[in-house]
Scaffold this motif. Structure first.
Motif, PDB file in Angstrom:
ATOM      1  N   THR A 102       0.973  -1.615   0.133  1.00 33.78           N
ATOM      2  CA  THR A 102      -0.146   0.302   0.133  1.00 33.78           C
ATOM      3  C   THR A 102       0.865   0.968  -0.117  1.00 33.78           C
ATOM      4  OG1 THR A 102      -1.586  -1.437   1.039  1.00 33.78           O
ATOM      5  CG2 THR A 102      -1.458   1.168   1.326  1.00 33.78           C
ATOM      6  N   ILE A 103       1.689   1.437   0.782  1.00 34.18           N
ATOM      7  CA  ILE A 103       2.851   2.740   0.520  1.00 34.18           C
ATOM      8  C   ILE A 103       3.650   2.713   0.036  1.00 34.18           C
ATOM      9  CG2 ILE A 103       4.831   1.990   2.120  1.00 34.18           C
ATOM     10  CD1 ILE A 103       3.187   4.271   3.644  1.00 34.18           C
TER      11      ILE A 103
ATOM     12  N   GLY B  72      -0.368  -0.921  16.462  1.00 29.87           N
ATOM     13  CA  GLY B  72       0.321  -0.308  15.318  1.00 29.87           C
ATOM     14  C   GLY B  72       0.789   1.502  16.335  1.00 29.87           C
ATOM     15  N   ALA B  73       0.923   1.251  17.138  1.00 24.69           N
ATOM     16  CA  ALA B  73       1.426   3.080  18.340  1.00 24.69           C
ATOM     17  C   ALA B  73       3.498   2.654  18.304  1.00 24.69           C
ATOM     18  CB  ALA B  73       0.466   2.448  19.705  1.00 24.69           C
ATOM     19  N   CYS B  74       3.670   3.992  18.613  1.00 24.48           N
ATOM     20  CA  CYS B  74       4.922   4.189  18.818  1.00 24.48           C
ATOM     21  C   CYS B  74       5.234   5.382  18.405  1.00 24.48           C
ATOM     22  CB  CYS B  74       5.786   3.610  17.391  1.00 24.48           C
ATOM     23  SG  CYS B  74       5.638   4.130  16.071  1.00 24.48           S
ATOM     24  N   TRP B  75       6.374   5.668  19.575  1.00 27.15           N
ATOM     25  CA  TRP B  75       6.628   6.969  20.290  1.00 27.15           C
ATOM     26  C   TRP B  75       8.211   7.266  20.254  1.00 27.15           C
ATOM     27  CZ3 TRP B  75       3.931   3.476  22.466  1.00 27.15           C
ATOM     28  CH2 TRP B  75       4.593   2.313  23.758  1.00 27.15           C
ATOM     29  N   PRO B  76       8.656   7.044  19.011  1.00 27.44           N
ATOM     30  CA  PRO B  76      10.001   7.979  18.683  1.00 27.44           C
ATOM     31  C   PRO B  76      10.076   9.067  19.034  1.00 27.44           C
ATOM     32  CG  PRO B  76       9.443   6.846  16.976  1.00 27.44           C
ATOM     33  CD  PRO B  76       8.024   6.062  17.918  1.00 27.44           C
TER      34      PRO B  76
ATOM     35  N   TYR C 200       1.021  12.063   7.029  1.00 32.21           N
ATOM     36  CA  TYR C 200      -0.625  12.986   7.882  1.00 32.21           C
ATOM     37  C   TYR C 200      -1.329  12.692   6.477  1.00 32.21           C
ATOM     38  CZ  TYR C 200       2.939  13.101  11.866  1.00 32.21           C
ATOM     39  OH  TYR C 200       3.812  13.715  12.956  1.00 32.21           O
ATOM     40  N   ARG C 201      -0.342  13.946   6.240  1.00 29.85           N
ATOM     41  CA  ARG C 201      -1.522  14.747   4.462  1.00 29.85           C
ATOM     42  C   ARG C 201      -1.998  13.053   3.244  1.00 29.85           C
ATOM     43  NH1 ARG C 201       2.197  18.105   4.250  1.00 29.85           N
ATOM     44  NH2 ARG C 201       3.384  17.322   2.252  1.00 29.85           N
TER      45      ARG C 201
ATOM     46  N   ASN D 169       4.088  18.225  33.751  1.00 31.20           N
ATOM     47  CA  ASN D 169       4.662  19.257  33.930  1.00 31.20           C
ATOM     48  C   ASN D 169       4.317  20.632  33.095  1.00 31.20           C
ATOM     49  OD1 ASN D 169       6.280  19.551  32.162  1.00 31.20           O
ATOM     50  ND2 ASN D 169       8.535  19.716  33.392  1.00 31.20           N
ATOM     51  N   GLY D 170       3.220  19.910  32.458  1.00 34.21           N
ATOM     52  CA  GLY D 170       2.460  20.540  31.126  1.00 34.21           C
ATOM     53  C   GLY D 170       3.506  21.384  29.873  1.00 34.21           C
ATOM     54  N   SER D 171       5.008  20.606  29.591  1.00 30.32           N
ATOM     55  CA  SER D 171       5.703  20.399  28.891  1.00 30.32           C
ATOM     56  C   SER D 171       5.540  19.027  27.912  1.00 30.32           C
ATOM     57  CB  SER D 171       7.099  20.231  29.026  1.00 30.32           C
ATOM     58  OG  SER D 171       7.571  18.893  29.596  1.00 30.32           O
ATOM     59  N   LEU D 172       5.554  19.000  26.514  1.00 24.14           N
ATOM     60  CA  LEU D 172       5.654  18.001  25.743  1.00 24.14           C
ATOM     61  C   LEU D 172       6.642  16.720  25.664  1.00 24.14           C
ATOM     62  CD1 LEU D 172       3.795  19.954  22.878  1.00 24.14           C
ATOM     63  CD2 LEU D 172       2.521  18.389  24.879  1.00 24.14           C
ATOM     64  N   THR D 173       6.305  15.679  25.186  1.00 24.34           N
ATOM     65  CA  THR D 173       7.719  14.516  25.136  1.00 24.34           C
ATOM     66  C   THR D 173       7.403  14.402  23.898  1.00 24.34           C
ATOM     67  OG1 THR D 173       8.994  12.871  25.660  1.00 24.34           O
ATOM     68  CG2 THR D 173       6.147  12.989  26.359  1.00 24.34           C
ATOM     69  N   SER D 174       7.872  13.552  23.351  1.00 27.43           N
ATOM     70  CA  SER D 174       7.157  12.519  22.482  1.00 27.43           C
ATOM     71  C   SER D 174       6.044  12.602  21.709  1.00 27.43           C
ATOM     72  CB  SER D 174       8.523  11.825  22.183  1.00 27.43           C
ATOM     73  OG  SER D 174       8.236  10.287  22.730  1.00 27.43           O
ATOM     74  N   ASN D 175       5.744  12.822  20.429  1.00 30.53           N
ATOM     75  CA  ASN D 175       4.400  12.302  19.913  1.00 30.53           C
ATOM     76  C   ASN D 175       4.733  10.575  19.794  1.00 30.53           C
ATOM     77  OD1 ASN D 175       4.288  15.439  19.549  1.00 30.53           O
ATOM     78  ND2 ASN D 175       5.173  14.289  17.635  1.00 30.53           N
ATOM     79  N   LEU D 176       2.807  10.455  20.207  1.00 33.62           N
ATOM     80  CA  LEU D 176       3.005   9.340  19.828  1.00 33.62           C
ATOM     81  C   LEU D 176       1.742   8.756  18.678  1.00 33.62           C
ATOM     82  CD1 LEU D 176       1.327   6.434  20.896  1.00 33.62           C
ATOM     83  CD2 LEU D 176      -0.621   8.158  21.272  1.00 33.62           C
ATOM     84  N   PHE D 177       2.642   8.291  17.983  1.00 33.71           N
ATOM     85  CA  PHE D 177       2.131   8.031  16.255  1.00 33.71           C
ATOM     86  C   PHE D 177       1.692   6.916  16.475  1.00 33.71           C
ATOM     87  CE2 PHE D 177       6.313  10.400  16.309  1.00 33.71           C
ATOM     88  CZ  PHE D 177       6.082  11.946  15.241  1.00 33.71           C
ATOM     89  N   THR D 178       0.852   6.445  15.656  1.00 33.59           N
ATOM     90  CA  THR D 178      -0.146   5.696  15.002  1.00 33.59           C
ATOM     91  C   THR D 178      -0.364   4.911  13.866  1.00 33.59           C
ATOM     92  OG1 THR D 178      -1.468   5.679  17.449  1.00 33.59           O
ATOM     93  CG2 THR D 178      -2.440   4.286  15.388  1.00 33.59           C
ATOM     94  N   ILE D 179       0.298   3.789  13.072  1.00 32.24           N
ATOM     95  CA  ILE D 179       0.382   3.685  11.776  1.00 32.24           C
ATOM     96  C   ILE D 179      -1.287   3.128  11.544  1.00 32.24           C
ATOM     97  CG2 ILE D 179       0.514   1.642   9.930  1.00 32.24           C
ATOM     98  CD1 ILE D 179       3.553   3.584  11.531  1.00 32.24           C
ATOM     99  N   GLN D 180      -1.534   3.837  10.250  1.00 34.83           N
ATOM    100  CA  GLN D 180      -3.420   3.422  10.131  1.00 34.83           C
ATOM    101  C   GLN D 180      -2.971   1.834   8.375  1.00 34.83           C
ATOM    102  OE1 GLN D 180      -5.340   5.032  11.108  1.00 34.83           O
ATOM    103  NE2 GLN D 180      -3.895   5.400  12.474  1.00 34.83           N
TER     104      GLN D 180
END
Length: 84
Positions: A6-7, A31-35, A59-60, A73-84
């Motif tokens: 597909t990709i 399908g989740a990861c967070w690097p 994403y697009r 503490n309100g700051s952001l860490t790495s994002n959670l990515f979910t493969i569709q």
């Protein structure tokens, strides 16, 4: 049909395919990861800006969802990515 077919058929830039395969390899059963972007860039030998462009391509095209992960503490860490 494998998930890579597909990709490959999506006619995305090489950077997006490489980042997708990296995320797929590191994702769990859901399908989740967070690097971090820095980790992806370092391990794929790409610049951070190239990784960010690749993530935007994914994403697009609908191959990836991103969710911010706040620390206590309100700051952001790495994002959670979910493969569709």
């Amino acid at each position: 049909m494998s998930y890579f077919q597909t990709i490959y058929a999506a006619e995305l830039p090489h950077r997006a395919v490489a980042v997708y395969m990296y995320l797929r390899d590191r994702s769990n059963g859901e399908g989740a990861c967070w690097p971090s972007i820095g980790t992806i860039a370092r391990e794929l030998l790409l610049s951070r800006s190239t990784v960010q462009r690749a993530l935007n391509d994914l994403y697009r095209a609908g191959f990836l969802e991103k969710q911010n992960r706040p620390q206590p503490n309100g700051s952001l860490t790495s994002n959670l990515f979910t493969i569709q």
